[in-house]
Design an enzyme around this catalytic site. Structure first.
Site, mmCIF file in Angstrom:
data_model
loop_
_atom_site.group_PDB
_atom_site.id
_atom_site.type_symbol
_atom_site.label_atom_id
_atom_site.label_comp_id
_atom_site.label_asym_id
_atom_site.label_seq_id
_atom_site.Cartn_x
_atom_site.Cartn_y
_atom_site.Cartn_z
ATOM 1 N N SER A 87 0.602 -1.031 0.266
ATOM 2 C CA SER A 87 -0.190 -0.044 0.021
ATOM 3 C C SER A 87 1.114 1.513 -0.131
ATOM 4 O O SER A 87 -0.041 2.335 -0.387
ATOM 5 C CB SER A 87 -0.848 0.215 0.929
ATOM 6 N N LYS A 90 0.098 3.599 -3.157
ATOM 7 C CA LYS A 90 -1.228 4.742 -2.804
ATOM 8 C C LYS A 90 -0.542 5.399 -2.844
ATOM 9 O O LYS A 90 -0.753 7.099 -3.124
ATOM 10 C CB LYS A 90 -1.531 4.176 -1.953
ATOM 11 N N TYR A 175 -10.307 2.476 5.757
ATOM 12 C CA TYR A 175 -9.141 2.259 4.471
ATOM 13 C C TYR A 175 -9.842 1.341 4.115
ATOM 14 O O TYR A 175 -10.258 0.330 4.227
ATOM 15 C CB TYR A 175 -8.078 1.482 5.544
ATOM 16 N N GLU A 297 0.245 9.828 5.676
ATOM 17 C CA GLU A 297 -0.779 9.919 6.668
ATOM 18 C C GLU A 297 0.261 10.905 7.144
ATOM 19 O O GLU A 297 1.414 10.990 7.224
ATOM 20 C CB GLU A 297 -1.300 9.030 7.421
ATOM 21 N N LYS A 340 3.758 5.782 5.296
ATOM 22 C CA LYS A 340 2.756 4.990 5.362
ATOM 23 C C LYS A 340 3.302 3.806 5.523
ATOM 24 O O LYS A 340 4.534 3.056 4.938
ATOM 25 C CB LYS A 340 2.610 5.657 3.407
ATOM 26 N N THR A 341 2.708 2.633 5.410
ATOM 27 C CA THR A 341 3.023 1.566 5.111
ATOM 28 C C THR A 341 2.595 0.578 4.139
ATOM 29 O O THR A 341 1.734 0.803 3.814
ATOM 30 C CB THR A 341 2.174 0.707 6.736
ATOM 31 N N GLY A 342 2.847 -0.345 3.788
ATOM 32 C CA GLY A 342 2.549 -1.452 2.633
ATOM 33 C C GLY A 342 2.362 -2.812 2.961
ATOM 34 O O GLY A 342 3.746 -2.837 3.384
ATOM 35 N N SER A 343 2.235 -3.941 2.413
ATOM 36 C CA SER A 343 2.406 -5.089 2.762
ATOM 37 C C SER A 343 1.625 -5.602 1.718
ATOM 38 O O SER A 343 0.855 -5.396 1.280
ATOM 39 C CB SER A 343 1.726 -6.098 3.526
#
Length: 386
Positions: A87, A90, A175, A297, A340-343
Site C-alpha cells: 500500500s 497508494k 481504509y 498520513e 505510510k505502511t504497505g504489505s
C-alpha cells in the site's frame, strides 16, 4: 520546532537540519552500528529473509542491506533489489492524481459518474473524488469480495453500482482498497490513458525513478526479490482488482529514498511535478491524532511513538473511524511527519519522513512482519540520526 519531545533526537535533528556540511550530518560507521542493532534482531524475531533500509539526512543518502532477496538462489539484498511496496503504492497513485488535478483534468469535487457514466445515480456517485482518495466515501471494506474477479470490468462495475454506504460521505474514514482503487481508476480515465502507462511512462520518469514498475520487465526480473508468506513459501503479488492502483508498485530502496527526498524538498523538482508532490502534503480530514491527505498520513508535532502506533493500528486499518473535515484543507504544519505502511502476501514496507528536519527512512522487507514492529524500528532509527 522538533517533533520528538524531550529526547536526544530533538537536539540531534536540530543540529542536522542546520549542518552546513552534509558529510558531517551523520557518522556512517556509528549509524551502521545503530541500524544493525535494530534491524538484525528484528529480522531474526520475525524470520525475515532480506531487508533493504535507506536513510536520508540533509540530502545525504545511506543504504543498509541485509540478508537474501531469494533464499533459493542465495541472492543478496542490495539497494537495487526490487521489493513489492504494497500500500505504499497508494502514495504514487495520489501523486498521479495530484498531477491530473494540477493539469485541470481532474477535480477533487468531481464525482466518479463524470468519468464512469455507468455509476451515475448510484450511491457511490454521491461521494466525490476526494472522498474516494481519503477513504471517506461512506464505508467501503478493506478488500473487494472474492466474487469480484480480477480484470473483469463488468463485475467491478456491478460491485460499485450495488454498493450500499454505512455513513454519509465525509463523516467516517474506513481504509479501503476499493475506495482508493476507484480513485486511481478515475484518475487514469481523466488523463485518457491506462493507469500502468501513466505511472511507468509519465510519473516515475518525472520523479527520476529508473527502477520502479507496475509490471516488472523481463530485463529486471533478476533484481525482483521473492517474498515469503507466513508458511515461508516463496510468493509474489496476485493480480486482483485494482492491484496496480492500490498495491502494485515494485521498487528499490534507491528509488524509494529518491522519492522521499523529492517529498522532503519538492522545490528541487521540475514543474509541474513539484506542484504534484506538494499537492499530496495537504490535509483533508482529521481522524484522531492522524491527519489524512492524499496517499500520505500525517502526524503533527510533537510526534511520539505512541501516536504513530495508534495511527498505524489495527483499529485504523480495519475499522470505521470518525472523520472531521478540514475546511478549508490545510497544508501540513511545520514539523509534520508523513508516513505510510504497505504489505502484500510476501512483503512488508514502511516509509516515513519529516520535511522540516530533512530526514527520512525507507524499510523494505521480503516478508510481511507486524506493522507495529516496523513503525517502532523506523522510529528508533530516526532517533539515531545524530
Amino acid at each position: 520546532m522538533n517533533i520528538f519531545p524531550k529526547t536526544c533526537l530533538s537536539i540531534a535533528l536540530a543540529a542536522l537540519s542546520s549542518a552546513p556540511n552534509p558529510s558531517q550530518a551523520a557518522d556512517p560507521a556509528l549509524l551502521r552500528t545503530a541500524v544493525d542493532r535494530i534491524i538484525t534482531p528484528l529480522m531474526a524475531q520475525y524470520q525475515v529473509p532480506g531487508m533493504a533500509v535507506a536513510v536520508t539526512v540533509d540530502g545525504q543518502t545511506m543504504f543498509f542491506n541485509y540478508g537474501l532477496a531469494s533464499k533459493e538462489a542465495k541472492a543478496p539484498v542490495s539497494e537495487h533489489t526490487l521489493f513489492e511496496l504494497g500500500s505504499v503504492s497508494k502514495t504514487f497513485t495520489a501523486t498521479l492524481a495530484s498531477h491530473a488535478i494540477d493539469q485541470g483534468k481532474l477535480s477533487l469535487d468531481d464525482h466518479p459518474g463524470k468519468y464512469m457514466p455507468q455509476l451515475k445515480g448510484s450511491a457511490v456517485d454521491r461521494a466525490s473524488v476526494l472522498h474516494l482518495g481519503t477513504y471517506t466515501a461512506g464505508g467501503f471494506p478493506l478488500q473487494f469480495p472474492d466474487e469480484v474477479a480480477a480484470n473483469d470490468d463488468a463485475q467491478m462495475l456491478t460491485y460499485f453500482r450495488n454498493w450500499k454506504p454505512d455513513a454519509a460521505p465525509g463523516t467516517q474514514r474506513r481504509y479501503s482498497n476499493p475506495s482508493l482503487g476507484l480513485f486511481g481508476h478515475v484518475t487514469a480515465l481523466a488523463l485518457h490513458t491506462d493507469f500502468r502507462a501513466a505511472m511507468e511512462q509519465q510519473l516515475f520518469p518525472a520523479l527520476g525513478l529508473r527502477h520502479s514498475y507496475i509490471q516488472v520487465p523481463d530485463s529486471a526480473m533478476s533484481d525482483y526479490a521473492w517474498g515469503y508468506d507466513r508458511n515461508d513459501h516463496p510468493v509474489r503479488v496476485r493480480p486482483d482488482v485494482f492491484a496496480a492502483e492500490t498495491y502494485g508498485v515494485k521498487s528499490t530502496s534507491a528509488d524509494m529514498i529518491r522519492f522521499v527526498q523529492a517529498n522532503i524538498a519538492p522545490e528541487r523538482l521540475a514543474e509541474p511535478m513539484r506542484r504534484a508532490v506538494e499537492g499530496t502534503h495537504i490535509g483533508y480530514f482529521d481522524i484522531g491524532e492522524m491527519r489524512q491527505g492524499l496517499g500520505w498520513e500525517q502526524y503533527r508535532a510533537p510526534v511520539t511513538l505512541e501516536r504513530l502506533l495508534a495511527g498505524n493500528s489495527e483499529t485504523m486499518i480495519n475499522d470505521a473511524n470518525p472523520a472531521t473535515a478540514l475546511t478549508p484543507p490545510q497544508a501540513a504544519p511545520r514539523g509534520t511527519l508523513f508516513n505510510k505502511t504497505g504489505s502484500t502476501r510476501g512483503f512488508g514496507a514502511y516509509v516515513a519522513f519529516v520535511p522540516e528536519q530533512k530526514i527520512g527512512i525507507v524499510m523494505l522487507a521480503n516478508k510481511s512482519f507486524p506493522i507495529p514492529a516496523r513503525v517502532k524500528a523506523g522510529y528508533e532509527i530516526l532517533q539515531q540520526l545524530r
